[in-house]
Design a protein around this motif. Structure first.
Motif, short mmCIF file in Angstrom:
data_model
loop_
_atom_site.label_atom_id
_atom_site.label_comp_id
_atom_site.label_asym_id
_atom_site.label_seq_id
_atom_site.Cartn_x
_atom_site.Cartn_y
_atom_site.Cartn_z
N PHE A 1 1.82 -20.48 -0.11
CA PHE A 1 1.59 -19.15 -0.13
C PHE A 1 0.54 -18.31 -0.87
N SER A 2 0.45 -19.06 -2.07
CA SER A 2 -0.67 -18.50 -2.88
C SER A 2 -2.20 -18.58 -2.28
N SER A 3 -2.13 -19.54 -1.17
CA SER A 3 -3.42 -19.67 -0.55
C SER A 3 -3.73 -18.73 0.53
N TYR A 4 -2.81 -17.94 0.94
CA TYR A 4 -3.03 -17.07 2.10
C TYR A 4 -3.31 -15.94 1.69
N ASN A 5 -4.21 -15.18 2.52
CA ASN A 5 -4.61 -13.82 2.51
C ASN A 5 -3.51 -12.97 3.28
N LEU A 6 -3.12 -11.87 2.87
CA LEU A 6 -1.70 -11.26 3.73
C LEU A 6 -2.41 -9.86 4.17
N GLY A 7 -1.99 -9.29 5.30
CA GLY A 7 -2.22 -8.18 5.58
C GLY A 7 -0.99 -7.24 6.37
N TRP A 8 -0.97 -6.13 6.05
CA TRP A 8 0.02 -5.06 6.79
C TRP A 8 -0.82 -4.42 7.96
N ILE B 1 -4.78 -7.76 1.26
CA ILE B 1 -4.74 -8.32 0.17
C ILE B 1 -5.19 -9.82 0.06
N SER B 2 -6.03 -10.27 -0.77
CA SER B 2 -6.39 -11.68 -0.63
C SER B 2 -5.70 -12.55 -1.60
N TRP B 3 -5.69 -13.83 -1.17
CA TRP B 3 -4.95 -14.95 -1.88
C TRP B 3 -5.08 -14.69 -3.56
N ARG B 4 -6.35 -14.05 -3.96
CA ARG B 4 -6.29 -14.03 -5.42
C ARG B 4 -5.62 -12.66 -5.87
N GLY B 5 -5.17 -11.79 -5.10
CA GLY B 5 -4.50 -10.67 -5.35
C GLY B 5 -5.31 -9.43 -5.42
N GLY B 6 -6.48 -9.56 -4.90
CA GLY B 6 -7.36 -8.28 -5.08
C GLY B 6 -7.11 -7.66 -3.47
N VAL B 7 -7.25 -6.43 -3.50
CA VAL B 7 -7.03 -5.53 -2.36
C VAL B 7 -8.26 -5.38 -1.68
N THR B 8 -8.42 -5.86 -0.76
CA THR B 8 -9.69 -5.73 0.07
C THR B 8 -10.01 -4.75 1.12
N TYR B 9 -9.03 -4.00 1.44
CA TYR B 9 -8.94 -2.99 2.62
C TYR B 9 -7.77 -2.12 2.52
N TYR B 10 -8.12 -0.75 2.62
CA TYR B 10 -6.86 0.24 2.64
C TYR B 10 -7.59 1.14 3.81
N ALA B 11 -6.81 1.39 4.73
CA ALA B 11 -7.22 2.38 6.04
C ALA B 11 -7.21 3.79 5.19
N ASP B 12 -8.23 4.55 5.57
CA ASP B 12 -8.36 5.76 5.03
C ASP B 12 -7.13 6.69 5.06
N SER B 13 -6.32 6.46 6.16
CA SER B 13 -5.18 7.25 6.06
C SER B 13 -4.02 7.18 5.35
N VAL B 14 -4.07 5.97 4.71
CA VAL B 14 -3.15 5.75 3.58
C VAL B 14 -3.73 5.55 2.16
N LYS B 15 -4.88 5.81 1.99
CA LYS B 15 -5.60 5.60 0.51
C LYS B 15 -4.72 6.55 -0.31
N GLY B 16 -4.20 6.09 -1.65
CA GLY B 16 -3.64 7.03 -2.33
C GLY B 16 -2.29 7.11 -2.27
N VAL C 1 -10.55 -15.87 3.92
CA VAL C 1 -10.61 -14.77 3.29
C VAL C 1 -10.03 -13.65 4.14
N ALA C 2 -9.76 -12.65 2.98
CA ALA C 2 -8.93 -11.55 3.39
C ALA C 2 -9.65 -10.74 4.59
N SER C 3 -9.02 -10.06 5.25
CA SER C 3 -9.78 -9.38 6.54
C SER C 3 -8.67 -8.25 6.94
N ARG C 4 -9.36 -7.35 7.77
CA ARG C 4 -8.55 -6.27 8.47
C ARG C 4 -8.71 -6.43 9.84
N LEU C 5 -9.22 -7.65 10.50
CA LEU C 5 -9.35 -7.92 11.60
C LEU C 5 -8.15 -8.62 12.07
N GLU C 6 -7.36 -8.06 13.11
CA GLU C 6 -6.24 -8.73 13.61
C GLU C 6 -5.91 -9.92 14.24
#
Length: 123
Positions: free
Chosen positions: A29-36, A51-66, A102-107
């Motif tokens: 699990f700790s090696s996987y990047n995850l997306g919603w 979110i990347s496997w390291r825990g860094g958030v790599t992408y937020y849709a503008d509509s949900v930021k904040g 790597v983490a990605s927003r691409l489905e």
């Protein structure tokens, strides 16, 4: 074999909050990047946050930021999506997905998907 199971969806009034969970079963699990991702009625599925496997958030849709926050707990092999200040336009089926590299927003880059959990926000 990797399996993802989402939970926590439901109905809420506008301005309310929900916390989605995605339980991962399988190895590394700790090696996987995850997306919603989410798919609203009559619309295509879209990326929400990654979110990347390291825990860094790599992408937020503008509509949900904040308003939305992704987090992961490697010890519990679970990824979360805290959703605050919900709006009717957030109504959708929410999916979590996992990929290596790597983490990605691409489905299309994601290898594993959950079955989805429904979120309905009423005005």
């Amino acid at each position: 074999q990797v399996q993802l199971v989402e939970s926590g969806g439901g109905s809420v009034q506008a301005g309310g909050s929900l916390k989605l969970s995605c339980a991962y079963s399988g190895r590394f699990f700790s090696s996987y990047n995850l997306g919603w991702f989410r798919q609203a009625p009559g619309k295509e599925r879209e990326p929400v946050v990654a979110i990347s496997w390291r825990g860094g958030v790599t992408y937020y849709a503008d509509s949900v930021k904040g308003r939305f926050t992704i987090s992961r707990d490697n010890a519990k092999t679970t990824v979360y999506l805290q959703m605050n200040s919900l709006k009717p336009e957030d109504t959708a089926v929410y999916y979590c997905a996992a990929k290596t590299s790597v983490a990605s927003r691409l489905e299309y880059e994601y290898d594993y998907w959950g079955q989805g959990t429904h979120v309905t926000v009423s005005s």
